[in-house]
Write an enzyme that holds these catalytic residues in place. Structure first.
Site, mmCIF file in Angstrom:
data_model
loop_
_atom_site.group_PDB
_atom_site.id
_atom_site.type_symbol
_atom_site.label_atom_id
_atom_site.label_comp_id
_atom_site.label_asym_id
_atom_site.label_seq_id
_atom_site.Cartn_x
_atom_site.Cartn_y
_atom_site.Cartn_z
ATOM 1 N N CYS A 62 -7.317 51.458 15.530
ATOM 2 C CA CYS A 62 -7.309 51.161 16.961
ATOM 3 C C CYS A 62 -5.810 50.847 17.427
ATOM 4 C CB CYS A 62 -8.200 50.136 17.415
ATOM 5 S SG CYS A 62 -7.941 49.395 19.091
ATOM 6 N N TRP A 95 -18.230 48.070 14.998
ATOM 7 C CA TRP A 95 -17.322 47.499 13.931
ATOM 8 C C TRP A 95 -17.980 46.796 12.940
ATOM 9 C CZ3 TRP A 95 -13.102 50.375 14.195
ATOM 10 C CH2 TRP A 95 -12.567 50.734 15.221
ATOM 11 N N ARG A 129 -19.253 44.476 25.433
ATOM 12 C CA ARG A 129 -18.452 45.304 24.586
ATOM 13 C C ARG A 129 -18.116 44.477 23.372
ATOM 14 N NH1 ARG A 129 -20.660 50.437 24.554
ATOM 15 N NH2 ARG A 129 -20.545 51.221 26.517
ATOM 16 N N VAL A 130 -18.167 44.846 22.180
ATOM 17 C CA VAL A 130 -17.369 44.102 21.169
ATOM 18 C C VAL A 130 -16.349 44.877 20.530
ATOM 19 C CG1 VAL A 130 -17.825 43.461 18.441
ATOM 20 C CG2 VAL A 130 -19.568 43.122 20.319
ATOM 21 N N THR A 131 -14.963 44.576 21.062
ATOM 22 C CA THR A 131 -13.949 45.065 20.784
ATOM 23 C C THR A 131 -12.858 44.243 20.102
ATOM 24 O OG1 THR A 131 -12.876 44.309 22.824
ATOM 25 C CG2 THR A 131 -14.277 46.169 23.128
ATOM 26 N N VAL A 132 -11.945 45.172 19.360
ATOM 27 C CA VAL A 132 -10.551 44.693 18.864
ATOM 28 C C VAL A 132 -9.595 44.823 19.520
ATOM 29 C CG1 VAL A 132 -11.453 44.927 16.289
ATOM 30 C CG2 VAL A 132 -10.559 46.814 17.453
ATOM 31 N N GLU A 147 -7.750 40.743 24.705
ATOM 32 C CA GLU A 147 -6.926 41.430 25.539
ATOM 33 C C GLU A 147 -5.398 41.768 24.786
ATOM 34 O OE1 GLU A 147 -5.214 43.994 27.483
ATOM 35 O OE2 GLU A 147 -7.024 43.431 28.311
ATOM 36 N N SER A 148 -5.282 42.910 24.217
ATOM 37 C CA SER A 148 -4.115 43.154 23.568
ATOM 38 C C SER A 148 -2.820 43.065 24.351
ATOM 39 C CB SER A 148 -4.162 44.710 22.921
ATOM 40 O OG SER A 148 -4.132 45.436 23.861
ATOM 41 N N TYR A 194 -7.522 59.019 26.078
ATOM 42 C CA TYR A 194 -9.068 58.680 26.089
ATOM 43 C C TYR A 194 -9.985 59.311 27.193
ATOM 44 C CZ TYR A 194 -8.335 55.385 22.182
ATOM 45 O OH TYR A 194 -8.244 54.710 21.068
#
Length: 328
Positions: A62, A95, A129-132, A147-148, A194
């Site tokens: 990611c 994931w 959502r399940v995010t990295v 939040e990156s 994307y």
């Protein structure tokens, strides 16, 4: 590729709207680590910068999670912030913490099977959502942030008093100038690939791919006369761009149909990409096996046979020549 609804997992794809345009979900955890635990720009306080208190859940594939790994390396935080790496395949369970791929670590904290279980520890009835990436507080057993863009700013400065590393990639005197650069690159490049790749109509695809290459042309011109995006000083704007550039020719050019030009076709951008890759500690954060496996294998709506290309072969360690450029 699913989501949680009232604490229950649903395997469904709904990233595009009725016009075939990709729409990214907004992240839901927006707290901040600060030197003394005082509240940050959003969320609640109570997250002081302390060694061995926090943990990152990431995917090597990611680009958003990759940002946080780069800042962890740049700021010398490897020994005080642990990392768990998910499996590169994101299939019907999203994931997972499966370990049957080199570099996938499993869940080092709780030995849970799925990343969604980390979210459900915070809120058993969660929807979303399940995010990295996920920045986890081991003491409070909660998510600080997913939040990156905000996590890298925490890592940039919050732990300076702990590590003694005062390198600053978001310098105060450049912040006002950095913001519009970040905004354009996020919308048309970071997220633009994307929007092109997940478009389900020709119109949506062309509306995304046009601005993507307009911005890459703009970046090429900008980097032809300055070493970094903001001049002679490397900043977060460069690292935010890098995680897309390093994936572009390997994945986005082919898999997401962003094939008007390759990064290797842009002399200044390609040299710049090599310089950032060669930056101390950064190459170790790049895992092309995870990157290619994730995109080409997980997105069976784009690549139904799940065939993973063997190339391209790129020499990222070739001399970059960027040191010849003076400040803009």
């Amino acid at each position: 590729m699913g989501l949680l609804v009232d604490g229950q997992w649903h395997d469904r794809w709904d990233y595009t709207n009725e016009h075939g345009k990709f729409e990214r979900w907004v992240t839901g955890f927006r707290n901040w680590i600060t030197p003394d635990g005082s509240p940050g720009p959003s969320g609640e306080g109570g997250f002081p910068a302390e060694a061995n208190r926090y943990h990152l859940y990431v995917s090597y594939a990611c680009p958003w999670a990759h940002r946080t790994l780069i800042f962890r390396a740049l700021k010398g935080l490897e020994d005080i912030i642990g990392v768990s790496v998910v499996h590169p395949e994101m299939l019907s369970d999203g994931w997972t913490f499966d370990r049957d791929f080199a570099g996938a670590t499993g869940d080092d904290l709780y030995d849970l099977p799925f990343l969604r279980d980390i979210y459900l520890k915070v809120d058993p009835g969660m929807s979303g959502r399940v995010t990295v990436p996920v920045l986890w507080d081991k003491q409070r057993e909660t998510i600080v942030s997913n939040e990156s863009a905000e996590i890298i700013r925490m890592l940039n400065s919050a732990f300076d008093g702990v590590t003694g590393n005062h390198d600053d990639y978001w310098p105060e005197e450049l912040r006002e100038a950095i913001e519009p650069v970040n905004e354009r690159i996020y919308d048309t490049v970071n997220n633009g690939v994307y929007k092109a790749g997940f478009a389900t109509s020709q119109k949506a695809y062309e509306e995304a791919v046009g601005p993507l290459f307009e911005t890459l042309d703009w970046i090429e011109e900008r980097l032809s006369s300055r070493r970094y995006l903001m001049g002679d000083r490397i900043t977060e704007a460069d690292w935010r761009l890098f995680t897309t550039l390093i994936r572009f020719d390997q994945v986005y050019e082919c898999h997401f149909k962003c094939n008007k030009r390759r990064i290797v076709d842009y002399p200044s951008i390609w040299g710049y990409t090599r310089e950032l890759y060669q930056w101390p500690g950064v190459a170790d954060t790049v895992h092309f096996d995870h990157i290619k496996r994730h995109y080409y294998y997980s997105h069976d709506m784009i690549n139904p046979e799940r065939i993973i290309p063997v190339g391209p072969d790129l020499d990222l360690m070739a001399p970059h020549g960027r040191d010849r450029l003076a400040a803009a």
